[in-house]
Write an enzyme that holds these catalytic residues in place. Structure first.
Site, PDB file in Angstrom:
ATOM      1  N   GLY A 243       0.805  -1.220   0.000  1.00 55.22           N
ATOM      2  CA  GLY A 243       0.000   0.000   0.000  1.00 55.22           C
ATOM      3  C   GLY A 243       0.839   1.271   0.000  1.00 55.22           C
ATOM      4  N   HIS A 244       0.178   2.385  -0.152  1.00 58.54           N
ATOM      5  CA  HIS A 244       0.890   3.667  -0.258  1.00 58.54           C
ATOM      6  C   HIS A 244       1.616   4.022   1.041  1.00 58.54           C
ATOM      7  CE1 HIS A 244      -3.127   5.979   0.716  1.00 58.54           C
ATOM      8  NE2 HIS A 244      -2.883   5.043   1.584  1.00 58.54           N
TER       9      HIS A 244
END
Lengths: 348, 348, 348
Positions: A243-244
């Site tokens: 994920g970011h």
């Protein structure tokens, strides 16, 4: 197995390149590596663990790589070294050099005039390279890959066919990005506003260090504001989701199907087992090992192995026991009650 | 982070566009958004939760967006509004407009003569658009994408590079389909016939509403007979699998690595945590929240949060406790026996 | 659902092709198949399980396929046969033939002069076929697919758009490879050497038998030294990861999101439920069924159904019970202590 005519090397030549001590005939020539069980007469095998030592008696390998402690466990020509498995990896790489395409841009590629492709790099058919992208010396961009605007691909890094690198992302040197990998898609960021999701622009990048391998169909999202960072030497298997704004520490290895939610920091030299799931906004220390299938919902402050897996049973047995999970609290209450009652009985 | 020269806006200009009340100097100009911890002198930050309120004291942000209840928690120039996080999303979008390619079909794209591409749409290099496909006004079809025969891509929808849309599927307006996503592959339908699987043709479509985002490498299968339906405003993260004939209700958000088996209906405004797995043929009510890693094997009739996760421990501790899971039934029997015995003792 | 003008067939014609006994008017014509609930006046439905028998009373289907045991359960024109669901699959395939592109190589494909493409095969726009690759009779290589050096694609096998087959891999006849699938990326093999991972060359292949279907975004890694083998008739759903040197036995079906780690052998006629995870170096017997979400960490020697899933609850209930998992050992100790104490009391 792929059959091609391969150069052969003598044990003496191998020891000259990679170190180790040759015992037996140093002129013994080998052409390929193979496991002890299946090795044939021109093949080198290796013993990396004592538990396979009994296979030495029956192996048809021409020669063996082993550790000091096992030096006398066979009469075969052999190389004694500190780390037989790593030695084997080096010999395997020597005997099986990767086929690298000729430098140059395929006429059916689409390279923007404002991109920079090093003369020694290779760009395959159908690859698309956008404005401002930079492709380093000796890099290989496979067929039908996409390298977005302003992205940097480091020297000798290889993108296999159908890999995607979004705009502005950075990949270091000597990387390997397998097919279907997606580097730099938008992170999953949105705000709820009166029952509708509002997209939050994802304006960070993905920055990948040197010597990183990214498996097939793995996705690494770009950061929301800051970057998502994969440090040097990280190895990612297939089908992983990162994920970011995550940061994966140097030399950490992540097995297939792992998901790591946003803003989590994984230490260096960690190992995450297949299908492990790491929640967002956590910090995992260096040298942590997560067992396959384990969901990590809290930060981990110290090195060690952590596990969370329901043990498998035949289905009927599982049914019988699993149904009691929902009654654990009640079981505990009954135990407490029994303890009280027995105390009363004893006090009498 | 990507650096480009950005327009600046004053707080007064922002309030004019997005509402809210300016406190302090309305002429304060900002160029970017950033978290409280890392914001710099030309940046706007936001306070979305009381638990970060202490960061206001040390932030270097030039201005802050916050809620009415926190209006006096800082002396910085600020905008007071109902939903600071949504406000931040809007300002971030204003300051970071997406780069959109010029309209037109790239000469290295392959658009069938019988396809219809709106004049304001953009089709990238290597994209392939088959007969009868329709690409709406302002849509962007990225490099090396595939849009199959008869598929419809709605106005202003963007397919990032290497996305795939099978024949006859429909995507609404303002959608975002990330790289590697596959819309409309065959559902996993087959009949067993004398030890061999017989494929059942998958003749439904995937129909996706407006304002849907589909993450990188996510797959949504076409229906067997009827359609698979993703309603408007649904947000799907990366690496998700949605089986044939599912229906995902409006404004539901699904985190990465989730699998939803065939014919399941998820309500609207649900949230499915990462790596959750939903069995087939279930019905999940509106406003249900599923915790990450939870396997849902039964329908859920009422809103609420549901969880099924084995708690993590250091491995040795896990071993000790997990081994007892298989003996829960026996533990319960021993508790019952103890209760009988103590009753007998008490009765004496 | 996709609407095209379809040929119609009479029940008598169907029985001539596929067997079964017609009861009622054999001239009854049908154009499509549909479930009992939604079937319309030109549609054939089927009854595959007694539990749906009550739907026969209200169905608007023109005719029905059912088993001998249900032959008198309706007055509708019908076909009685041994396996109604398989019969339905065959009729569905007859009524919904797949659209197959014309033979020939699209001018925007890139086929190496040293590749061999059968005259009856079709190669789509943007597909890249490398030196020495062989594409069999009637095979279909979709848009933007990649077929590496020396790979073999069997007769009538179809690769959907954006599928990737690495060098030297072999796919049998009548296969279906969906978009985003990656066949033959490097296995996850490396040796640790003084804190850094050393890549072990992956020189085996992937060898896939006849009649295999591989779902969207599924990845099958090539072997390290020997091959990874998928036997005939195996059906793989989407988002699956199969590690190097695995062997999947004939006619085994694997549901979405399953991960199988390296060197594991799965028997034939197995069924692996969605999101199941199989550790490496295991052997799973024939006819084993693994429930969805189950982690298999040990070999399974006998047929049967195996499960390992934490049961789901509302979150608060889960919290109460899950917290006790870490105290199971202590619970067991307290039970043992109670047993001792009660024994002492009884002995008094």
């Amino acid at each position: 197995m792929t059959e091609r005519i391969r150069e052969s090397f003598s044990l003496a030549e191998l020891a000259e390149r990679f170190g180790g001590i040759v015992i037996g005939d140093g002129a013994t020539r080998i052409r390929q590596v193979a496991p002890l069980e299946t090795a044939g007469p021109e093949e080198l095998s290796f013993l990396a663990s004592r538990k396979y030592q009994k296979l030495l008696a029956s192996t048809r390998a021409r020669a063996v790589v082993l550790a000091e402690e096992a030096r006398d466990a066979t009469a075969l020509p052999r190389i004694v070294c500190r780390n037989p498995y790593a030695y084997y990896a080096r010999v395997a790489a020597l005997l099986n050099p990767e086929a690298v395409p000729e430098p140059g841009v395929h006429p059916q590629a689409a390279v923007h005039a404002g991109a920079h492709v090093a003369a020694s790099a290779s760009v395959g058919a159908g690859a698309v390279i956008e404005e401002g992208a930079q492709i380093g010396e000796g890099a290989v961009i496979g067929a039908n890959c996409f390298v977005g605007r302003g992205a940097h691909i480091g020297g000798r890094t290889r993108l296999h066919a159908n890999a995607t690198v979004y705009h502005d992302c950075v990949i270091g040197q000597r990387g390997i990005i397998h097919s279907g990998a997606v580097i730099g898609a938008d992170g999953f960021g949105m705000a709820m506003d009166e029952g509708r999701w509002l997209k939050i622009p994802q304006i960070g990048r993905v920055v990948i260090g040197d010597d990183v391998e990214v498996g097939a169909n793995t996705a690494i999202d770009r950061g929301a504001l800051d970057d998502t960072v994969i440090e040097e030497g990280v190895k990612l298997d297939n089908q992983i989701q990162i994920g970011h704004n995550c940061r994966i520490g140097a030399h950490t290895a992540v097995a297939g199907c792992v998901g790591i939610a946003g803003s989590t920091r994984i230490g260096s030299h960690c190992q995450l087992g297949g299908s492990a799931m790491i929640s967002g906004h956590l910090t995992i220390a260096d040298h942590v090992v997560i067992s396959g299938g384990t969901l990590v919902a809290k930060s981990i402050a110290r090195a060690g192995t952590y596990t969370a897996v329901f043990p498998m049973s035949p289905h009927d047995e599982w049914l019988r026991n699993a149904s009691l999970i929902r009654h654990l609290h009640e079981m505990m209450d009954r135990i407490r009650k029994l303890e009280n009652e027995i105390r009363k009985v004893e006090e009498k």
